[in-house]
Design a protein around this motif. Structure first.
Motif, mmCIF file in Angstrom:
data_model
loop_
_atom_site.group_PDB
_atom_site.id
_atom_site.type_symbol
_atom_site.label_atom_id
_atom_site.label_comp_id
_atom_site.label_asym_id
_atom_site.label_seq_id
_atom_site.Cartn_x
_atom_site.Cartn_y
_atom_site.Cartn_z
ATOM 1 N N ALA A 169 20.369 -7.804 42.115
ATOM 2 C CA ALA A 169 18.918 -8.185 42.818
ATOM 3 C C ALA A 169 17.782 -7.533 42.060
ATOM 4 O O ALA A 169 16.991 -8.078 41.864
ATOM 5 N N ILE A 170 17.959 -6.182 41.654
ATOM 6 C CA ILE A 170 16.745 -5.684 40.963
ATOM 7 C C ILE A 170 16.499 -6.089 39.549
ATOM 8 O O ILE A 170 15.404 -6.507 39.154
ATOM 9 N N LEU A 171 17.715 -6.433 38.916
ATOM 10 C CA LEU A 171 17.695 -7.161 37.759
ATOM 11 C C LEU A 171 16.776 -8.210 37.708
ATOM 12 O O LEU A 171 16.094 -8.791 36.965
ATOM 13 N N MET A 172 17.265 -9.257 38.745
ATOM 14 C CA MET A 172 16.584 -10.574 38.900
ATOM 15 C C MET A 172 15.244 -10.571 39.356
ATOM 16 O O MET A 172 14.330 -11.144 38.917
ATOM 17 N N LEU A 173 14.749 -9.393 40.224
ATOM 18 C CA LEU A 173 13.441 -9.154 40.361
ATOM 19 C C LEU A 173 12.633 -8.721 39.135
ATOM 20 O O LEU A 173 11.690 -9.174 39.027
ATOM 21 N N ASN A 174 13.275 -7.890 38.308
ATOM 22 C CA ASN A 174 12.678 -7.405 37.102
ATOM 23 C C ASN A 174 12.655 -8.709 36.128
ATOM 24 O O ASN A 174 11.447 -8.703 35.445
ATOM 25 N N ILE A 175 13.256 -9.846 35.944
ATOM 26 C CA ILE A 175 13.192 -10.789 35.428
ATOM 27 C C ILE A 175 12.110 -11.689 35.626
ATOM 28 O O ILE A 175 11.179 -12.094 34.998
ATOM 29 N N ILE A 176 12.002 -11.861 37.133
ATOM 30 C CA ILE A 176 11.031 -12.689 37.597
ATOM 31 C C ILE A 176 9.590 -11.890 37.402
ATOM 32 O O ILE A 176 8.566 -12.543 37.051
ATOM 33 N N PHE A 177 9.495 -10.648 37.761
ATOM 34 C CA PHE A 177 8.171 -9.970 37.500
ATOM 35 C C PHE A 177 7.840 -10.127 36.018
ATOM 36 O O PHE A 177 6.721 -10.377 35.897
ATOM 37 N N MET A 235 31.762 -4.523 53.580
ATOM 38 C CA MET A 235 31.613 -4.713 52.120
ATOM 39 C C MET A 235 31.421 -3.046 51.837
ATOM 40 O O MET A 235 30.727 -2.292 52.195
ATOM 41 N N LYS A 236 32.247 -2.843 50.627
ATOM 42 C CA LYS A 236 32.265 -1.555 50.297
ATOM 43 C C LYS A 236 31.012 -1.039 49.601
ATOM 44 O O LYS A 236 30.344 -2.075 49.102
ATOM 45 N N LEU A 237 30.794 0.159 49.451
ATOM 46 C CA LEU A 237 29.524 0.734 49.108
ATOM 47 C C LEU A 237 29.434 0.279 47.357
ATOM 48 O O LEU A 237 28.227 0.072 46.864
ATOM 49 N N ARG A 238 30.395 0.434 46.769
ATOM 50 C CA ARG A 238 30.464 -0.031 45.310
ATOM 51 C C ARG A 238 30.057 -1.429 45.175
ATOM 52 O O ARG A 238 29.148 -1.511 44.283
ATOM 53 N N VAL A 239 30.546 -2.170 45.842
ATOM 54 C CA VAL A 239 30.331 -3.882 45.732
ATOM 55 C C VAL A 239 28.735 -3.795 46.263
ATOM 56 O O VAL A 239 28.025 -4.647 45.542
ATOM 57 N N ALA A 240 28.351 -3.383 47.180
ATOM 58 C CA ALA A 240 26.982 -3.327 47.689
ATOM 59 C C ALA A 240 26.030 -2.869 46.625
ATOM 60 O O ALA A 240 24.917 -3.476 46.386
ATOM 61 N N GLY A 241 26.427 -1.772 45.849
ATOM 62 C CA GLY A 241 25.478 -1.401 44.981
ATOM 63 C C GLY A 241 25.338 -2.132 43.665
ATOM 64 O O GLY A 241 24.456 -2.427 43.081
ATOM 65 N N VAL A 242 26.365 -2.759 43.361
ATOM 66 C CA VAL A 242 26.467 -3.675 42.271
ATOM 67 C C VAL A 242 25.531 -4.988 42.663
ATOM 68 O O VAL A 242 24.885 -5.464 41.938
ATOM 69 N N VAL A 243 25.654 -5.549 43.889
ATOM 70 C CA VAL A 243 24.953 -6.578 44.387
ATOM 71 C C VAL A 243 23.379 -6.220 44.426
ATOM 72 O O VAL A 243 22.490 -6.926 43.958
ATOM 73 N N ILE A 244 23.150 -4.926 44.997
ATOM 74 C CA ILE A 244 21.625 -4.519 44.726
ATOM 75 C C ILE A 244 21.186 -4.333 43.243
ATOM 76 O O ILE A 244 19.913 -4.836 43.091
#
Length: 63
Positions: free
Chosen positions: A13-21, A1-10
């Motif tokens: 995930a951070i946005l989802m954690l923000n919503i959950i918190f 997986m390219k770093l750019r795609v991995a960055g978008v996935v990360i």
């Protein structure tokens, strides 16, 4: 997986954690568990610099 795609996935995930918190924080505030409210609020604040770091690392990658 390219770093750019991995960055978008990360970042997603951070946005989802923000919503959950945030959801947990409001729930705990409603039931007057103020210590837990402060914990989840602090976790929200800690996620912000992490997301900026990931964004800057992802933005600098050549396509």
């Amino acid at each position: 997986m390219k770093l750019r795609v991995a960055g978008v996935v990360i970042l997603c995930a951070i946005l989802m954690l923000n919503i959950i918190f945030t959801q947990y924080m409001v729930h705990q505030y409603y039931y007057e568990n103020y210590v837990n409210t402060l914990i989840f609020g602090g976790l929200n604040i800690l996620l912000f610099p992490v997301s900026i770091y990931v964004y800057k690392k992802t933005k600098d990658v050549k396509a």
